[in-house]
Design an enzyme around this catalytic site. Structure first.
Site, PDB file in Angstrom:
ATOM      1  N   ASP A   1       0.819  -1.213   0.000  1.00 40.50           N
ATOM      2  CA  ASP A   1       0.000   0.000   0.000  1.00 40.50           C
ATOM      3  C   ASP A   1       0.855   1.267   0.000  1.00 40.50           C
ATOM      4  O   ASP A   1       0.537   2.243  -0.673  1.00 40.50           O
ATOM      5  CB  ASP A   1      -0.914   0.024   1.236  1.00 40.50           C
ATOM      6  CG  ASP A   1      -2.007  -1.027   1.136  1.00 40.50           C
ATOM      7  OD1 ASP A   1      -2.111  -1.665   0.058  1.00 40.50           O
ATOM      8  OD2 ASP A   1      -2.740  -1.209   2.125  1.00 40.50           O
ATOM      9  N   ALA A   2       1.931   1.243   0.778  1.00 41.51           N
ATOM     10  CA  ALA A   2       2.751   2.455   0.923  1.00 41.51           C
ATOM     11  C   ALA A   2       3.363   2.853  -0.421  1.00 41.51           C
ATOM     12  O   ALA A   2       3.413   4.036  -0.769  1.00 41.51           O
ATOM     13  CB  ALA A   2       3.841   2.234   1.964  1.00 41.51           C
TER      14      ALA A   2
ATOM     15  N   LEU B   1     -36.719  -7.648 -15.797  1.00 43.15           N
ATOM     16  CA  LEU B   1     -36.905  -9.078 -16.047  1.00 43.15           C
ATOM     17  C   LEU B   1     -38.247  -9.517 -15.498  1.00 43.15           C
ATOM     18  O   LEU B   1     -38.720  -8.991 -14.492  1.00 43.15           O
ATOM     19  CB  LEU B   1     -35.806  -9.879 -15.343  1.00 43.15           C
ATOM     20  CG  LEU B   1     -34.377  -9.665 -15.837  1.00 43.15           C
ATOM     21  CD1 LEU B   1     -33.384 -10.281 -14.860  1.00 43.15           C
ATOM     22  CD2 LEU B   1     -34.206 -10.264 -17.224  1.00 43.15           C
TER      23      LEU B   1
ATOM     24  N   LYS C   1     -28.701 -13.120  -9.146  1.00 41.60           N
ATOM     25  CA  LYS C   1     -29.365 -11.835  -9.287  1.00 41.60           C
ATOM     26  C   LYS C   1     -28.922 -10.972  -8.105  1.00 41.60           C
ATOM     27  O   LYS C   1     -29.420 -11.122  -6.989  1.00 41.60           O
ATOM     28  CB  LYS C   1     -30.882 -12.001  -9.319  1.00 41.60           C
ATOM     29  CG  LYS C   1     -31.578 -10.694  -9.633  1.00 41.60           C
ATOM     30  CD  LYS C   1     -33.042 -10.904  -9.944  1.00 41.60           C
ATOM     31  CE  LYS C   1     -33.661  -9.611 -10.448  1.00 41.60           C
ATOM     32  NZ  LYS C   1     -33.542  -8.506  -9.491  1.00 41.60           N
TER      33      LYS C   1
ATOM     34  N   ARG D   1     -30.186   3.117 -14.112  1.00 43.73           N
ATOM     35  CA  ARG D   1     -31.228   2.572 -14.969  1.00 43.73           C
ATOM     36  C   ARG D   1     -32.388   3.559 -15.121  1.00 43.73           C
ATOM     37  O   ARG D   1     -32.954   3.705 -16.206  1.00 43.73           O
ATOM     38  CB  ARG D   1     -31.735   1.255 -14.370  1.00 43.73           C
ATOM     39  CG  ARG D   1     -32.830   0.623 -15.184  1.00 43.73           C
ATOM     40  CD  ARG D   1     -33.207  -0.737 -14.620  1.00 43.73           C
ATOM     41  NE  ARG D   1     -34.302  -1.287 -15.390  1.00 43.73           N
ATOM     42  CZ  ARG D   1     -35.565  -0.931 -15.255  1.00 43.73           C
ATOM     43  NH1 ARG D   1     -35.901  -0.021 -14.351  1.00 43.73           N
ATOM     44  NH2 ARG D   1     -36.509  -1.449 -15.998  1.00 43.73           N
TER      45      ARG D   1
ATOM     46  N   CYS E   1     -37.973 -15.463  37.454  1.00 42.80           N
ATOM     47  CA  CYS E   1     -37.680 -15.841  38.846  1.00 42.80           C
ATOM     48  C   CYS E   1     -37.670 -14.657  39.800  1.00 42.80           C
ATOM     49  O   CYS E   1     -37.554 -14.843  41.005  1.00 42.80           O
ATOM     50  CB  CYS E   1     -36.355 -16.594  38.932  1.00 42.80           C
ATOM     51  SG  CYS E   1     -34.908 -15.546  38.698  1.00 42.80           S
TER      52      CYS E   1
HETATM   53  O1  JCF Z   1     -27.887  -9.292 -11.094  1.00 46.14           O
HETATM   54  C1  JCF Z   1     -28.890  -8.754 -11.490  1.00 46.14           C
HETATM   55  N1  JCF Z   1     -29.576  -8.045 -10.639  1.00 46.14           N
HETATM   56  C2  JCF Z   1     -29.309  -8.868 -12.936  1.00 46.14           C
HETATM   57  C3  JCF Z   1     -30.253  -8.006 -13.458  1.00 46.14           C
HETATM   58  C4  JCF Z   1     -28.696  -9.837 -13.720  1.00 46.14           C
HETATM   59  C5  JCF Z   1     -29.043  -9.928 -15.063  1.00 46.14           C
HETATM   60  O2  JCF Z   1     -28.467 -10.848 -15.847  1.00 46.14           O
HETATM   61  C6  JCF Z   1     -30.007  -9.058 -15.652  1.00 46.14           C
HETATM   62  C7  JCF Z   1     -30.602  -8.086 -14.821  1.00 46.14           C
HETATM   63  C8  JCF Z   1     -31.516  -7.219 -15.409  1.00 46.14           C
HETATM   64  C9  JCF Z   1     -31.798  -7.332 -16.761  1.00 46.14           C
HETATM   65  N2  JCF Z   1     -30.297  -9.155 -16.978  1.00 46.14           N
HETATM   66  C10 JCF Z   1     -31.183  -8.307 -17.540  1.00 46.14           C
HETATM   67  C11 JCF Z   1     -31.474  -8.435 -18.947  1.00 46.14           C
END
Ligand code: JCF
Length: 674
Positions: free
Chosen positions: A25-26, A75, A107, A128, A403
């Site tokens: 790190d240093a 999704l 996910k 998004r 108690c």
């Molecule tokens: O990890 C996620 N939250 C995740 C979201 C993973 C994916 O492959 C996704 C998504 C949102 C949309 N794929 C799409 C098309």
């Protein structure tokens, strides 16, 4: 400047993406400062991907809007195996295919973002938003060290939009909340909120201090390169470009394959370093994805299979306290029943009084309840907008609700305890018995909590030893105890008599002694007498020789085993139970292995035995007489002929301080610590 920038970026990649640091790190800091100085002197020559841009910049008034060139999709969700089977059916029908392979991945529970690279250089990041337009978080995203500011390799596309998830690891979330707490600032309810709150900072220097992470999962706009054949190959390609890609992924066949992946991830979910809210399946071949296309805003070729939500909202109807087997008093929220983590929850722990105050949970509040894996449900936080005017504060009782003994709280301890002890307090008695018979302890099959409760309430048993005096007569006096069940209990008790020393130690329910400490003690001492001897001698100092036993644990063990009532119980139980006893072998491992010490005179603070125990704990030997083989003589006040002899032989002489230093250097546990 170019060289320094490239070197620093290489080290950042090694550290944050490969998890394999390349320099101290240093050294890194020194190079970083040098680059900062050069850039200040030559602003015209600052590179677009300079690592110094990762520290954040002065606050901006607001986020600009960004229109996504390729919309960011959501999704469709699956909640059941049938949903997954229907997804697979629809995919096969759409493709007129017998069987389809699915790329399966986690996910991540974070925020979706889009990264834009032009000629390999990071130029923009956007949230998004509603999928069509998001917010420009470019400066904030620059601070995420695992996101490359320049793509790797020679064949970088002219334009690449990478989609992925920004998240915070559980450990970083815990550290952040601890910092927020110390600073008297608001804590975050979960890692997702913490990630969102950290990313959406107008002052990106705050983002820089938060250790956000990123995983890629797809591509938006792309120019100047061809997509690979499959989603799996696409992710490999992103990885080769230097982007972080999770390796928790698989390509599986059909609905059965997807369900298998779901089950295997579900088992590992609690142990992952980050939170996930499900898994994602995508038809692996990109040609199939094109053929299947989209319905409204979600792809037909992909599906998110959700895990049961780990958090839910409900109302606190009351706060009681519970008495644990060690007397610990735990405030428990009584809740309006709510379905969370796959079960209906009516009670959730509030841990201790300090926690109730800190989280400011009141009776009548609407709260977030969390049940993760098999962990006991807990109250995370209350919802301020929904606090009723008549919400009542919790009052910690001063006497044990079971108690009546006073509740005491030692200084420096978060936990308040009933002072009655197990002999006095039936809650502790019951808790201790339930622990004793539990599967990982003495393992008495079929002796459930309700039966123990009834037997204690009716005065049929008081201690674990009484269990082995139970007979058909005593058992048949109980409710819901048919002759057959009584026989089963007696048989199970008989069977439980064959056990191990480790199980026995664990079953005693000594505070701070879990299964692994019990095993370590059993292994180290080999037999019960050696353990009892160590516990009764010099406040249990010898216990420190056992790996992982520190001063606090040693104190608990010594206190427990030297208590006369506990000692009697142990004596009664060892007469009933059987385990294989071994020899207590002292192993000479540790930094002082091979060194021989002689003690002489009176040391200022350590008794001779305590000093010897510490030396032996570090692997050294203590001998009674000085010879050429002696490594050190430890001399105190009124040292006699041994000191003279050591001086004659030219042997190193230590006082207590020098001994302590040697021991500290040897990494030996010192009883004066903590
Ligand atoms: O990890 C996620 N939250 C995740 C979201 C993973 C994916 O492959 C996704 C998504 C949102 C949309 N794929 C799409 C098309």
């Amino acid at each position: 400047m170019a060289w320094l920038g490239a070197e620093l970026n290489r080290h950042i990649y090694a550290y944050h993406v490969l998890d394999a640091p390349t320099i101290p790190d240093a050294d890194y800091d020194r190079m970083f400062r040098e680059l900062q100085q050069l850039e200040a002197a030559h602003p015209e020559a600052v590179s677009q991907d300079t690592p110094t841009s990762r520290v954040g910049a002065a606050p901006i008034p607001e986020f600009k809007q960004v229109t996504h060139t390729v919309p960011m999709l959501s999704l469709n969700n699956a909640f059941s195996p049938e949903d997954v089977e229907n997804f697979d059916k629809a995919v096969r029908k759409g493709l007129a295919a017998e069987q389809v392979d699915y790329a399966s991945e986690l996910k991540f529970d974070g925020l979706a973002i889009s990264l834009r690279y032009e000629d390999g250089v990071f130029v923009q990041a956007a949230t998004r938003g509603d999928g069509a337009t998001g917010e420009d978080v470019t400066v904030n995203i620059r601070t995420v060290r695992s996101i490359p500011l320049r793509l790797r390799g020679d064949a970088v596309p002219r334009l690449l939009e990478v989609r992925g998830e920004v998240l915070m690891f559980k450990a970083d979330f815990a550290k952040l909340n601890a910092r927020q707490r110390d600073a008297g600032q608001k804590e975050f309810a979960n890692p997702r909120n913490a990630a969102a709150g950290s990313l959406r900072q107008l002052d990106s220097r705050i983002t820089a201090a938060r250790n956000l992470r990123f995983f890629s999962y797809g591509v938006g706009a792309l120019e100047g390169a061809d997509l690979p054949e499959s989603h799996a190959a696409l992710l490999d390609w992103l990885g080769a470009l230097g982007l972080p890609v999770s390796n928790e992924r698989a390509v599986v066949a059909g609905a059965a394959g997807m369900l298998g992946y779901y089950a295997s991830v579900g088992k590992r979910r609690a142990g992952l370093p980050y939170e996930i809210d499900g898994v994602v399946y995508k038809a692996n071949r990109l040609e199939y994805q094109r053929q299947l296309g989209f319905v409204s805003r979600a792809p037909r070729f992909a599906m998110a299979h959700k895990f049961p939500a780990e958090e839910a909202l409900t109302e606190v109807q009351g706060i009681d306290v519970q008495v644990g087997r060690t007397g610990a008093i735990t405030p428990v929220a009584r809740l309006a029943p709510v379905f969370v983590g796959g079960v209906t929850v009516e009670n959730a722990t509030l841990h201790n009084e300090g926690e109730v105050r800190r989280k400011d949970i009141r009776i009548g509040d609407t709260v977030i309840v969390r049940r993760a894996g098999d962990v006991i449900p807990e109250v995370v936080s209350f919802v301020p907008e929904r606090r009723p005017a008549n919400a009542r504060e919790f009052v910690m009782p001063t006497a044990c609700p079971v108690c009546g003994s006073p509740i005491v709280r030692l200084e420096d301890e978060a936990i308040a305890r009933c002072s009655g002890g197990w002999t006095h307090c039936s809650a502790q008695k019951k808790g201790g018995l339930m622990h004793f018979v539990s599967r990982r302890a003495i393992d008495v099959e079929g002796l459930g909590d309700q039966l123990i409760e009834q037997m204690v309430d009716k005065g049929v048993i008081h201690t674990a030893a009484d269990l082995y005096a139970l007979d058909q007569d005593k058992l048949s006096s109980l409710d819901r105890m048919a002759a057959k069940s009584a026989q089963n209990v007696i048989a199970a008790l008989e069977k439980s008599k064959d056990t191990t020393l480790a199980r026995f130690i664990y079953a005693l329910g000594i505070r701070n002694v879990g299964e692994s400490t019990a095993k370590a003690l059993a292994q180290y001492f080999g037999n019960l007498d050696a353990l009892l001897h160590a516990a009764s001698w010099e406040g249990g100092i010898q216990l420190l020789e056992v790996a992982d036993v520190g001063p606090i644990v040693a104190r608990s063990i010594a206190d427990f085993l030297t208590d006369p009532q506990n000692a009697e119980l142990v004596a009664q139980l060892r007469a009933q139970l059987r385990w294989k006893e071994g020899a207590h072998v002292m192993k000479a491992v540790g930094a002082l292995a091979g060194k021989t010490f002689v003690l002489t005179g009176t040391l200022p603070t350590l008794s001779r035995d305590a000093a010897a125990a510490l030396i032996e704990a570090a692997g050294g030997k203590v001998s009674g007489s000085v010879s050429k083989k002696t490594s050190y003589v430890v001399a105190g006040e009124d040292a006699g002929s041994k000191l003279t002899k050591a001086q004659e032989l030219g042997i190193a002489i230590l006082d207590e301080t020098a001994l302590q230093e040697l021991l500290a250097g040897a990494g030996a546990a010192s009883p004066t610590e903590e």
